[in-house]
Design a protein around this motif. Sequence first.
Motif, mmCIF file in Angstrom:
data_model
loop_
_atom_site.group_PDB
_atom_site.id
_atom_site.type_symbol
_atom_site.label_atom_id
_atom_site.label_comp_id
_atom_site.label_asym_id
_atom_site.label_seq_id
_atom_site.Cartn_x
_atom_site.Cartn_y
_atom_site.Cartn_z
ATOM 1 N N THR B 6 0.831 -1.206 0.000
ATOM 2 C CA THR B 6 0.000 0.000 0.000
ATOM 3 C C THR B 6 0.863 1.253 0.000
ATOM 4 O OG1 THR B 6 -1.506 -1.280 1.368
ATOM 5 C CG2 THR B 6 -1.988 1.048 1.112
ATOM 6 N N GLY D 17 -7.652 -0.342 -2.004
ATOM 7 C CA GLY D 17 -7.300 1.070 -1.861
ATOM 8 C C GLY D 17 -6.058 1.411 -2.667
ATOM 9 N N SER D 18 -5.047 0.519 -2.622
ATOM 10 C CA SER D 18 -3.822 0.769 -3.404
ATOM 11 C C SER D 18 -4.150 0.839 -4.879
ATOM 12 C CB SER D 18 -2.814 -0.353 -3.186
ATOM 13 O OG SER D 18 -2.765 -0.712 -1.851
ATOM 14 N N LEU D 20 -6.967 1.682 -6.226
ATOM 15 C CA LEU D 20 -7.657 2.932 -6.531
ATOM 16 C C LEU D 20 -6.694 4.109 -6.545
ATOM 17 C CD1 LEU D 20 -11.126 2.899 -4.819
ATOM 18 C CD2 LEU D 20 -10.505 2.568 -7.181
ATOM 19 N N SER D 21 -5.674 4.081 -5.675
ATOM 20 C CA SER D 21 -4.749 5.219 -5.675
ATOM 21 C C SER D 21 -3.958 5.243 -6.979
ATOM 22 C CB SER D 21 -3.843 5.190 -4.450
ATOM 23 O OG SER D 21 -2.775 4.318 -4.648
ATOM 24 N N ALA D 44 -9.686 9.497 -5.580
ATOM 25 C CA ALA D 44 -8.695 9.369 -4.512
ATOM 26 C C ALA D 44 -9.245 9.881 -3.200
ATOM 27 C CB ALA D 44 -7.437 10.133 -4.890
ATOM 28 N N CYS D 48 -10.949 5.679 -2.300
ATOM 29 C CA CYS D 48 -9.579 5.229 -2.027
ATOM 30 C C CYS D 48 -9.230 5.517 -0.578
ATOM 31 C CB CYS D 48 -8.624 5.941 -2.982
ATOM 32 S SG CYS D 48 -6.911 5.776 -2.570
#
Lengths: 324, 93, 158, 107
Positions: B6, D17-18, D20-21, D44, D48
Motif C-alpha cells: 500500500t 485502496g492501493s 484505486l490510488s 482518490a 480510495c
Amino acid sequence: MEQAIDIILLGFLVVVAIAVVKQRDLFASVILFGIYSLLSAAIFVSLDAVDVAFTEAAVGAGISSILILSTLALTSRNEKPSSHSVFLPLMVVLVTGATLVFGTLDMPAFADPEAPVHKHVAPRYIQDSYQEVGMPNIVTSVLASYRGYDTMGEVVVIFTAGVAVLLLLSSVRHKEDELSNLTDLKHHPILLNVAQILIPIILLFALYVQFHGDYGPGGGFQAGVIFAAGFILYAMIIGIDEIRKTFTPKYLHWLSVTGVVLYIGVGIVTLLLGGEFLNYNVLAEEKLTGQHWGIFLVELGVGITVTATMLSLFLSFSEVRRTP
Amino acid sequence: MILAITAIALLVAMAMTLLRAILGPSIFDRILAANAFGTKIVLFLGVYGFLTERPDFLDIALLYALINFITTLAILRFFESGVLFVKSDEESN
Amino acid sequence: MKNSLVLSALLALFWLLLSGHYVVFTLILGLVSVVLIVWLNHKMGISDEHTLPVSLLKRLPNYWRWLFVEIIKSNLHVVKKIWQPTLDIEPQFTTVSSPFKTNLVKVIHANSITLTPGTVTVAVDDHVLLVHALTKQTLDSLNSTKMNDKLTTLEKDL
Amino acid sequence: MWELFILYSSYTLLLLGSFLSLTFGLGLLRFPDFYSRTHAAGVADTLCAALIIFGLSLQSGFNLVTIKLFLILIFLWFTSPTSSFTLASTAYRSGYGIKNNSSKRAE
C-alpha cells in the motif's frame, strides 16, 4: 524498506526543488513549494522526528503558502528574467557545495551510534529526562527545560521578526480609503457553512496540541500556528473587518508581548525563588511538579506569541495595497 | 507486507501527481495536483504509522485533513480580489 | 444558548476522543479549552443555530449511508473509464436544480455531487447548481430525482 | 478463525485502496482537461481514502487509534469536496477551458 521509502521521498524532494527553481511563474512556484513542504513533513516522520514533522505540517499547510501568496499579491506574478550572467553565481554555488561535500567526508556515517553527537548529552536526555523532568516526550523536555534558553531565544526571534515585518509594511501603507479590502468569501454558501463547522474544530485541535506536548508531538509553536490558521480561515471567509472587532492590532501586539513576558517572567520567578534562570525545580515543593508547571507556562507563552504574531502578519499583509 | 505494498502504491500515485503538478499546463492543474498530493500524504502517514507500528503519527495526518484546504481558499480569495490573476499568461485561453 | 450547549457537547466529545489521557489536569485543561472556544464562537459569531441544527444531526447518518453507496457506484464507473484503453468520456457542463430553502441543505447537495466522482459542482446560484459531468451516464444519474428526494426528507421541518 | 478473517478483510481493503490510488494517478495523467481531472481526484479523495482507512482500522482493533482514523476520514470528506468546488469554480469564473460557448469572460 524504511530506507527505500526515505530515498524515494528524498528523490521526490529533489525533483520538486528543481521544478521550483525552473518555474518562472511565481504563483506556480508557490504551489510547488506547498508540495515541497508536504514532502518534508513526510520525510521528518520517516526520520522519526515527529515534533519537527508536526511543525512543518502546521506551518506548511496553514501559514507559509498564505503568507507567500500575500507577499506575491504585493509584487508581480512573473519572475523577471535575470539580466546578468549566471557564471559567477554558478561558480560560487559549485565551490560552496564542493566544500560542504568535502566536509561531510569527515562526518560519521548516518545513524552511527558511535558518532560524537550521540555520546555527548543525548544519553543523559534519553536515560534521565524522565526522572529529572517527568515528561514522556523527551523532545518537550529538551525544548522547554534543558534548552529553555534556546527556546526563549526562538520566541524572541519570532516576536522580533513580526515587529520588523510590521514596520516594513507600515511604510508602504496607503491612506485609509485606499486600503484594499480583499474580498471576503461570505457570499459562497458552501465555504461559509463548511468554515463555520470547521473553525471551532480547528481551534480546539490547536488547544489539544498545545496541552498534549508532554505526551506526544506538539507544543506551543505548532499550536500557535494552527490557532492562527483557524483565525485566518475566519478572516478569509467571514471577513477581515469582523476579525478586527475581536482582534484589534493593538490587542494583537499586546498579546504577542504577553507571551514573551510570560516566558521571561517564569525565568525571573525562578531567579527570585533562589534557582538559576529557567530552572523550574524551584517552582514547587516537588521537583517534578515544578518542572511540569514551568514547562506548561513557558509553552503557553510560546503559543500566545506565535498566534498573535502570525495573525497580525496576515492582517497587515491584507491591508497593504499593491503599488501600481 | 500488504502495508508495504500500500505504501508503495501511494508513493507511485504521489509520483504521478507530482508529474501533473510539474507539467501543468494550467495553474489550476497544479493546484489540483498539490491538493491531491495532500490527500496522498495523509493516507501515506497513516499507512506509515502502521508499517512502523507507531500509530501516534496520526495527529499529523489529522492536522493535514483539517487544514490542508486553507491554501486553496487563499488562492480563491486572491483570485476574487483580482490581484494574482491580472497577468494571465499561457493558460488564458 | 441551545447552539452553545450542542457545540460544547460536540467539542468536549472531540477533546475526549483526541486526548487519550484522562488525568485531572488534562481534563481541566480540556474544560477550559472548550469554554474558551465556545466563548470565542459566541463573541465572533462563527456558528449559529443554522450551521448544524440538532434535528439535522439525527437524520444525517441515514443520508450518509445512502450517499456512501452512491459514492461506491460512481467510483466504479469512473474507475472503469480511467482504465479503458480508449478514452471514452464526454465532459460537459450542465445545470441541476436545487430547490431547497435552507442554505445548509443546498451546501450538502453541492458537496454530495462533488463527493460522487464523475460530477463536480462548479457554481452555486439561488436554486441552480452548475455541474461538470464526466460522461453521459453520470449526467443521467444527476438528473434522476433520487438525491433530491433524499434531501427533501432531510430538510423537512428544519 | 475470526482474527484471520479480520486480517484478510483488512488486506483486501488495503489492496483495493492501493489499486484505486494507482487508478487516480493514471486518471490524473490521462484525462485531457482540467475539469475531467478533478473527477480523477474525486476517486482518490472518496473511496480510495475510505478503503485504506477502513483497512487500517481493522488492523488496529477498536481503540482511540480507530477513532482518530475515522476522524481523518470525516474531515477529508468535509474538506476535499470543498476544495474541489473552490478550485473548479475559480477556474470557471476565470473563464478557463470554456471554449465553445459565449459565456467566456475576459478578465
